[in-house]
Scaffold this active site. Sequence first.
Site, short mmCIF file in Angstrom:
data_model
loop_
_atom_site.label_atom_id
_atom_site.label_comp_id
_atom_site.label_asym_id
_atom_site.label_seq_id
_atom_site.Cartn_x
_atom_site.Cartn_y
_atom_site.Cartn_z
N GLU A 1 0.45 -1.57 -0.40
CA GLU A 1 -0.06 -0.17 -0.34
C GLU A 1 1.10 1.13 -0.32
O GLU A 1 0.09 2.20 -0.85
CB GLU A 1 -0.89 0.25 1.31
CG GLU A 1 -2.38 -1.52 1.38
CD GLU A 1 -3.36 -0.74 -0.47
OE1 GLU A 1 -3.20 0.57 -0.20
OE2 GLU A 1 -4.10 -1.85 -0.06
N ASP B 1 -6.40 7.93 -0.20
CA ASP B 1 -5.92 7.01 0.85
C ASP B 1 -5.43 7.87 1.56
O ASP B 1 -4.16 7.99 0.91
CB ASP B 1 -5.97 5.96 0.65
CG ASP B 1 -6.96 5.25 -0.77
OD1 ASP B 1 -8.17 5.83 0.03
OD2 ASP B 1 -7.02 5.26 -1.45
#
Length: 199
Positions: free
Chosen positions: A91, A109
């Site tokens: 990520e 995000d």
Amino acid sequence: MQMKCQNVTRRRRRHEEVSTATAVQRSLPTFIATAAATTTTACCCIWLLLVHAPAPTQTRRLQRCELAGQLYILDVPKSELSLWLCIAHYESRYNTHVVGNRNADGSSDYGLFQISSRYWCQPDNGTKYYAFNECNVKCSALLLDDITEAVDCARTIQRRQGWSAWSVYSVYCNRTLNEVDDCFESVSEEVHVDSKIEK
């Protein structure tokens, strides 16, 4: 008659020259004042940009074992560490300050685990569109080097939605993962040595 005409012509020229000079003199202070105002405005704009510009953030990239240690200190079970490390690696590459590209719904995000502002955190702009804030945390708190808030929120997501809440799980992390025992070997060796010395 010709002399009079010449005199009149000379007077007109002088009058025009004087008028032009006076006009220039009159317009000069205006020009200076305008230039000064423009310069002052430019200086004010630069000053405002410097004062209100966000402080440069120095992205901190954690090392794998460093993150494992911090997760363990924050009560993440050792049996889950490999999964959390895998998710953080894919990520954010273990970077604490990463903000992802804007999603189709306008959300972003945040942080190590790329937590969405759509449901889980409150963006700093305070828009009412993001009304959920299920982790009860500001998105900016997920970007801190102190990863406590990021870990708490990530574990909340995992409890509610499971590991599949992260798309990288099914692609990269749903398989045999590297164990993290090597991250704790030096600690266990030190404890072992200390216990020998005490005996």
